[in-house]
Design a protein around this motif. Sequence first.
Motif, PDB file in Angstrom:
ATOM      1  N   ARG A  21       8.483  -1.446 -38.947  1.00  9.90           N
ATOM      2  CA  ARG A  21       9.033  -0.408 -38.076  1.00  9.90           C
ATOM      3  C   ARG A  21       8.393  -0.456 -36.695  1.00  9.90           C
ATOM      4  O   ARG A  21       9.095  -0.440 -35.669  1.00  9.90           O
ATOM      5  CB  ARG A  21       8.769   0.959 -38.717  1.00  9.90           C
ATOM      6  CG  ARG A  21       9.174   2.159 -37.892  1.00  9.90           C
ATOM      7  CD  ARG A  21       8.579   3.420 -38.507  1.00  9.90           C
ATOM      8  NE  ARG A  21       7.224   3.664 -38.048  1.00  9.90           N
ATOM      9  CZ  ARG A  21       6.370   4.486 -38.652  1.00  9.90           C
ATOM     10  NH1 ARG A  21       6.714   5.117 -39.763  1.00  9.90           N
ATOM     11  NH2 ARG A  21       5.169   4.668 -38.155  1.00  9.90           N
ATOM     12  N   GLU A  22       7.056  -0.541 -36.637  1.00  2.29           N
ATOM     13  CA  GLU A  22       6.372  -0.563 -35.351  1.00  2.29           C
ATOM     14  C   GLU A  22       6.678  -1.835 -34.573  1.00  2.29           C
ATOM     15  O   GLU A  22       6.766  -1.820 -33.339  1.00  2.29           O
ATOM     16  CB  GLU A  22       4.861  -0.432 -35.558  1.00  2.29           C
ATOM     17  CG  GLU A  22       4.426   0.914 -36.097  1.00  2.29           C
ATOM     18  CD  GLU A  22       4.868   2.067 -35.217  1.00  2.29           C
ATOM     19  OE1 GLU A  22       4.765   1.953 -33.977  1.00  2.29           O
ATOM     20  OE2 GLU A  22       5.339   3.081 -35.754  1.00  2.29           O
ATOM     21  N   LEU A  55       9.531  -3.471 -34.657  1.00  8.38           N
ATOM     22  CA  LEU A  55      10.867  -3.274 -34.094  1.00  8.38           C
ATOM     23  C   LEU A  55      10.814  -2.351 -32.875  1.00  8.38           C
ATOM     24  O   LEU A  55      11.484  -2.605 -31.864  1.00  8.38           O
ATOM     25  CB  LEU A  55      11.799  -2.675 -35.158  1.00  8.38           C
ATOM     26  CG  LEU A  55      12.177  -3.588 -36.326  1.00  8.38           C
ATOM     27  CD1 LEU A  55      12.948  -2.809 -37.389  1.00  8.38           C
ATOM     28  CD2 LEU A  55      13.021  -4.764 -35.828  1.00  8.38           C
ATOM     29  N   ILE A  56      10.015  -1.284 -32.967  1.00 13.06           N
ATOM     30  CA  ILE A  56       9.895  -0.354 -31.839  1.00 13.06           C
ATOM     31  C   ILE A  56       9.235  -1.049 -30.642  1.00 13.06           C
ATOM     32  O   ILE A  56       9.677  -0.905 -29.496  1.00 13.06           O
ATOM     33  CB  ILE A  56       9.085   0.891 -32.254  1.00 13.06           C
ATOM     34  CG1 ILE A  56       9.853   1.693 -33.319  1.00 13.06           C
ATOM     35  CG2 ILE A  56       8.795   1.780 -31.044  1.00 13.06           C
ATOM     36  CD1 ILE A  56       9.065   2.839 -33.908  1.00 13.06           C
ATOM     37  N   ALA A  58      11.722  -3.450 -29.013  1.00 11.62           N
ATOM     38  CA  ALA A  58      12.841  -2.809 -28.319  1.00 11.62           C
ATOM     39  C   ALA A  58      12.399  -1.976 -27.120  1.00 11.62           C
ATOM     40  O   ALA A  58      13.085  -1.935 -26.090  1.00 11.62           O
ATOM     41  CB  ALA A  58      13.630  -1.942 -29.296  1.00 11.62           C
ATOM     42  N   THR A  67       8.554   5.336 -25.352  1.00 14.65           N
ATOM     43  CA  THR A  67       7.704   5.313 -26.551  1.00 14.65           C
ATOM     44  C   THR A  67       6.606   6.361 -26.458  1.00 14.65           C
ATOM     45  O   THR A  67       6.227   6.960 -27.463  1.00 14.65           O
ATOM     46  CB  THR A  67       7.081   3.918 -26.768  1.00 14.65           C
ATOM     47  OG1 THR A  67       6.415   3.487 -25.570  1.00 14.65           O
ATOM     48  CG2 THR A  67       8.142   2.900 -27.146  1.00 14.65           C
ATOM     49  N   MET A  70      13.488   5.199 -40.446  1.00 15.20           N
ATOM     50  CA  MET A  70      13.212   4.862 -39.049  1.00 15.20           C
ATOM     51  C   MET A  70      13.665   3.448 -38.709  1.00 15.20           C
ATOM     52  O   MET A  70      14.127   3.189 -37.591  1.00 15.20           O
ATOM     53  CB  MET A  70      11.721   5.042 -38.767  1.00 15.20           C
ATOM     54  CG  MET A  70      11.264   6.490 -38.860  1.00 15.20           C
ATOM     55  SD  MET A  70       9.516   6.733 -38.463  1.00 15.20           S
ATOM     56  CE  MET A  70       9.520   6.410 -36.701  1.00 15.20           C
ATOM     57  N   ALA A 122      16.268   2.479 -35.841  1.00 21.29           N
ATOM     58  CA  ALA A 122      15.987   1.504 -34.782  1.00 21.29           C
ATOM     59  C   ALA A 122      17.036   0.399 -34.727  1.00 21.29           C
ATOM     60  O   ALA A 122      17.458  -0.031 -33.645  1.00 21.29           O
ATOM     61  CB  ALA A 122      14.599   0.901 -34.983  1.00 21.29           C
ATOM     62  N   ALA A 156      20.143   3.533 -32.953  1.00 20.66           N
ATOM     63  CA  ALA A 156      19.722   3.480 -31.548  1.00 20.66           C
ATOM     64  C   ALA A 156      20.687   2.698 -30.658  1.00 20.66           C
ATOM     65  O   ALA A 156      21.015   3.162 -29.549  1.00 20.66           O
ATOM     66  CB  ALA A 156      18.309   2.908 -31.452  1.00 20.66           C
ATOM     67  N   ILE A 182      16.351   5.891 -27.813  1.00 25.97           N
ATOM     68  CA  ILE A 182      15.168   6.395 -28.513  1.00 25.97           C
ATOM     69  C   ILE A 182      15.517   7.548 -29.445  1.00 25.97           C
ATOM     70  O   ILE A 182      14.809   7.822 -30.420  1.00 25.97           O
ATOM     71  CB  ILE A 182      14.076   6.818 -27.490  1.00 25.97           C
ATOM     72  CG1 ILE A 182      12.679   6.873 -28.155  1.00 25.97           C
ATOM     73  CG2 ILE A 182      14.420   8.150 -26.856  1.00 25.97           C
ATOM     74  CD1 ILE A 182      12.085   5.548 -28.449  1.00 25.97           C
ATOM     75  N   LEU A 227      15.599   6.778 -33.240  1.00 27.80           N
ATOM     76  CA  LEU A 227      14.378   6.843 -34.044  1.00 27.80           C
ATOM     77  C   LEU A 227      14.177   8.242 -34.612  1.00 27.80           C
ATOM     78  O   LEU A 227      13.783   8.417 -35.769  1.00 27.80           O
ATOM     79  CB  LEU A 227      13.166   6.443 -33.203  1.00 27.80           C
ATOM     80  CG  LEU A 227      13.077   4.981 -32.759  1.00 27.80           C
ATOM     81  CD1 LEU A 227      11.822   4.767 -31.912  1.00 27.80           C
ATOM     82  CD2 LEU A 227      13.070   4.047 -33.956  1.00 27.80           C
TER      83      LEU A 227
END
Length: 519
Positions: free
Chosen positions: A24-25, A27-28, A31, A38, A170, A174, A178, A185, A188
């Motif tokens: 997950r992190e 991907l964040i 992106a 963020t 999440m 994402a 999103a 954002i 998310l």
Amino acid sequence: MNLLTSAAKVSSMTMLSRILGLVRETLIARAFGASEMTDAFNVAFRLPNLLRRLFAEGAFSQAFVPILSESNTKFGPERSKQIINVVSTLLFWALLLVVVLGVVFTPFLVLFVASGFKNQGTFELSVVLTRIMFPYIGFISMVSLAAGILNSNKRFMIPAFTPVLLNLGMILGALYIAPQLSTPIYGLAIGVMVGGVLQLLLQIPALLKIGMLPQIGITYKAVKSAMQDSDAKRVLKLMGPAVFAVSVSQISLIINTNIASHLATGSVSWLTYADRLMEFPTALLGVAVGTVLLPSLSKANAASDYEQAGKLINWGIRLTFLIATPAAITLFIFGEPLATSLYHYGKFSSHDVAMTTIALQAYGVGLIGLILIKVLAPGFYARQDVKTPVKIGLFVLAVTQLSNFIFVPYLQHTGLALSIGIGACINALLLWIGLYRRGVMQYGEQQWGRFFLRLAVGVGMFGAVLYVGANYHNWIDLQVNPLSRISLMMGWGVCAVIVYFFTLWIIGFKFKEFLRHSH
């Protein structure tokens, strides 16, 4: 019940959750990078995430599980079911009020967490994101109630698996939600809510299976009756101070987030990305061992078997040092390979890698302390002693913020991470002293000198392997071949682990000591 087996089962589910959390992190980071968006999301998620930690891993469990275990031991399941019903009734209506007030007063909450955003566009974005996610507090708090019931009945797997669903929500947000939105954002935040609903739904079949599904009272008479229940009053009485006592690091994190909002853009995100990696060993070991220990400690104390309680805590301490020490060395020495392999893609720059790496090194200073708190604190709460951890917590909070005053002007965001680490170590030390003065630590294996000497040899070899690996490659340049970089990172890690345990075995370390059973 074999405690190591139970802890391993909980840890395996937690590992799955943390792996998905790192996905997950990643991907964040790919992106959004470490940007204003963020920063806004991390601030907005801080409040529901704080409540998640307080309830799912902290105050509620510490107050509720000992009383429920005591009731099971002394009065049987019928009284336990009554306690569950009255506590669930009070919790449901309290949460409904909190969620409504939280949504109404969101701007003030965001200012409390990140006053540095006040005159920035980031503030409005944080307010909207917080309002979307705030009802998650209600879902996860009811999930924590279910987890307390299941853990008290030695059903650890479902509560341990539950966080996986948040990460899946999440990831779904994402990848698929999103891209469909004008403000991506928001996807998310919607993913967080999807995860919260799924987490709550998962608990229902497990509770039905053991006949402990809570019956929530919806009438005024039911609520009034619940408020008058003696055991419900005990839970509330214990929970108030416990909220503070087990969450000093989280309160410090909120204050630190506010301070970080006044620093360079990206500071909140750098700390968050580093925190995610630091949480990996914290959850795998600290949460797993703490979750397994609390019901057994509560049972031992209810039966006045203080020798068994002492042995259980000593077992948890030794297991913590065995696993957490190399984990701390990894954060300190191997931070750049970890940060590049997981985050260095898309909009996440090499500068972001450097800033995240130094935050990881600072967190590594306090990792053992953070995990020991989760092992030592149950020693007090199993005895329904909340005063001592509260006093320690107040002192540690003051020390942490004094450290911020000293370190932040020179180290910026890294100083914030270092302050939390130092505070955690002091917290753990004072908890240990408190248990020692109560005679708890006199039981169990006493050959600590030999234990730490052997551990130091093994950790030395472990650290040497990681040091070579961290400096042998140019991890930034390996961005052109991400699969090769990830393979190298994992290869060096596996090699270091093999060397560590082989070294311990060669010098006579007795792993069978950790095969402990509870009564």
